[in-house]
Design a protein around this motif. Structure first.
Motif, PDB file in Angstrom:
ATOM      1  N   UNK A  60       0.939  -1.158   0.088  1.00  0.00           N
ATOM      2  CA  UNK A  60      -0.031  -0.269   0.040  1.00  0.00           C
ATOM      3  C   UNK A  60       0.933   1.247   0.071  1.00  0.00           C
ATOM      4  N   UNK A  61       0.787   2.001  -1.043  1.00  0.00           N
ATOM      5  CA  UNK A  61       1.773   3.012  -1.253  1.00  0.00           C
ATOM      6  C   UNK A  61       1.362   4.358  -0.794  1.00  0.00           C
ATOM      7  N   UNK A  62       0.010   4.772  -1.218  1.00  0.00           N
ATOM      8  CA  UNK A  62      -0.573   6.134  -0.965  1.00  0.00           C
ATOM      9  C   UNK A  62      -2.046   5.964  -0.523  1.00  0.00           C
ATOM     10  N   UNK A  63      -2.350   6.894   0.628  1.00  0.00           N
ATOM     11  CA  UNK A  63      -3.781   7.101   0.747  1.00  0.00           C
ATOM     12  C   UNK A  63      -3.996   8.597   0.704  1.00  0.00           C
ATOM     13  N   UNK A  64      -4.911   8.596   0.039  1.00  0.00           N
ATOM     14  CA  UNK A  64      -5.627  10.187  -0.316  1.00  0.00           C
ATOM     15  C   UNK A  64      -5.963  10.868   0.972  1.00  0.00           C
ATOM     16  N   UNK A  65      -5.620  12.053   1.230  1.00  0.00           N
ATOM     17  CA  UNK A  65      -6.095  12.848   2.373  1.00  0.00           C
ATOM     18  C   UNK A  65      -6.738  14.121   1.807  1.00  0.00           C
ATOM     19  N   UNK A  66      -8.134  14.562   1.519  1.00  0.00           N
ATOM     20  CA  UNK A  66      -8.555  15.511   1.354  1.00  0.00           C
ATOM     21  C   UNK A  66      -8.413  16.836   2.126  1.00  0.00           C
ATOM     22  N   UNK A  67      -8.325  17.893   1.491  1.00  0.00           N
ATOM     23  CA  UNK A  67      -8.189  19.113   2.047  1.00  0.00           C
ATOM     24  C   UNK A  67      -8.509  20.249   1.329  1.00  0.00           C
ATOM     25  N   UNK A  68      -8.647  21.605   1.907  1.00  0.00           N
ATOM     26  CA  UNK A  68      -9.132  22.512   1.123  1.00  0.00           C
ATOM     27  C   UNK A  68      -7.812  23.392   0.837  1.00  0.00           C
ATOM     28  N   UNK A  69      -6.817  23.376   1.403  1.00  0.00           N
ATOM     29  CA  UNK A  69      -5.431  23.907   1.059  1.00  0.00           C
ATOM     30  C   UNK A  69      -4.157  23.035   1.315  1.00  0.00           C
ATOM     31  N   UNK A  70      -3.518  23.013   0.399  1.00  0.00           N
ATOM     32  CA  UNK A  70      -2.295  22.275   0.462  1.00  0.00           C
ATOM     33  C   UNK A  70      -1.386  22.544   1.747  1.00  0.00           C
ATOM     34  N   UNK A  71      -1.171  23.922   1.403  1.00  0.00           N
ATOM     35  CA  UNK A  71      -0.123  24.445   2.523  1.00  0.00           C
ATOM     36  C   UNK A  71      -0.544  24.311   3.842  1.00  0.00           C
ATOM     37  N   UNK A  72      -1.850  24.627   4.126  1.00  0.00           N
ATOM     38  CA  UNK A  72      -2.415  24.408   5.643  1.00  0.00           C
ATOM     39  C   UNK A  72      -2.476  22.964   5.908  1.00  0.00           C
ATOM     40  N   UNK A  73      -2.330  21.943   4.979  1.00  0.00           N
ATOM     41  CA  UNK A  73      -2.364  20.485   5.415  1.00  0.00           C
ATOM     42  C   UNK A  73      -0.847  20.161   5.609  1.00  0.00           C
ATOM     43  N   UNK A  74      -0.040  20.739   4.869  1.00  0.00           N
ATOM     44  CA  UNK A  74       1.450  20.380   5.083  1.00  0.00           C
ATOM     45  C   UNK A  74       1.963  20.745   6.592  1.00  0.00           C
ATOM     46  N   UNK A  75       1.599  22.017   6.861  1.00  0.00           N
ATOM     47  CA  UNK A  75       1.652  22.729   8.147  1.00  0.00           C
ATOM     48  C   UNK A  75       1.353  21.855   9.289  1.00  0.00           C
ATOM     49  N   UNK A  76      -0.011  21.408   9.177  1.00  0.00           N
ATOM     50  CA  UNK A  76      -0.477  20.525  10.229  1.00  0.00           C
ATOM     51  C   UNK A  76       0.291  19.056  10.095  1.00  0.00           C
ATOM     52  N   UNK A  77       0.380  18.742   9.295  1.00  0.00           N
ATOM     53  CA  UNK A  77       1.191  17.426   9.545  1.00  0.00           C
ATOM     54  C   UNK A  77       2.380  17.401   9.828  1.00  0.00           C
ATOM     55  N   UNK A  78       3.022  18.469   9.505  1.00  0.00           N
ATOM     56  CA  UNK A  78       4.678  18.638   9.958  1.00  0.00           C
ATOM     57  C   UNK A  78       4.511  19.304  11.286  1.00  0.00           C
TER      58      UNK A  78
END
Length: 130
Positions: free
Chosen positions: A5-23
């Protein structure tokens, strides 16, 4: 044949907001952020650089927007395992993550339900060693 299993989609409304949250909240690393033109990006994030499975951060469009925060229909849809429950819990609390309950001990390990940036429920778990 070997499958993974390589990737799981994670839906967001904003790429950068999601990147910051995960980090910030989870300590994930950004594996790739490629411009795909027309506002689309190929963004992969994972708990560590050599993780077998990663999230594909996907900006929702059209009817997909209705599923942001409801990816698993209200159930816990993602299970984040750790070998340092207390340290991870402290990191997440410091980042302002919302928890739905107090940590608890179960036969399978120490666990707490938390919400991601869009309200999807997750389990943070330190499995019991067998």
């Amino acid at each position: 044949m070997i499958n993974s299993l390589a990737l799981i989609s994670f839906l967001t409304d904003d790429y950068d907001k999601a990147i910051r949250w995960f980090q910030t909240a989870l300590g994930f690393v950004l594996l790739e952020d490629t411009d795909m033109e027309n506002g689309k990006r190929w963004v992969r994030m994972a708990p560590h650089p050599t993780a077998e499975t990663a999230f594909l951060i996907a900006k929702a469009v059209g009817e997909q927007v209705d599923y942001i925060g409801r990816q698993a229909g209200g159930r816990v849809g993602h299970f984040l395992f750790t070998d340092d429950f207390d340290g991870m819990l402290a990191r997440m609390q410091n980042a302002g993550v919302t928890f739905r309950e107090a940590p608890r001990n179960e036969p399978y390990g120490k666990v707490v339900v938390f919400e991601d940036l869009h309200g999807n429920p997750w389990d943070l778990m330190q499995p019991t060693k067998t």
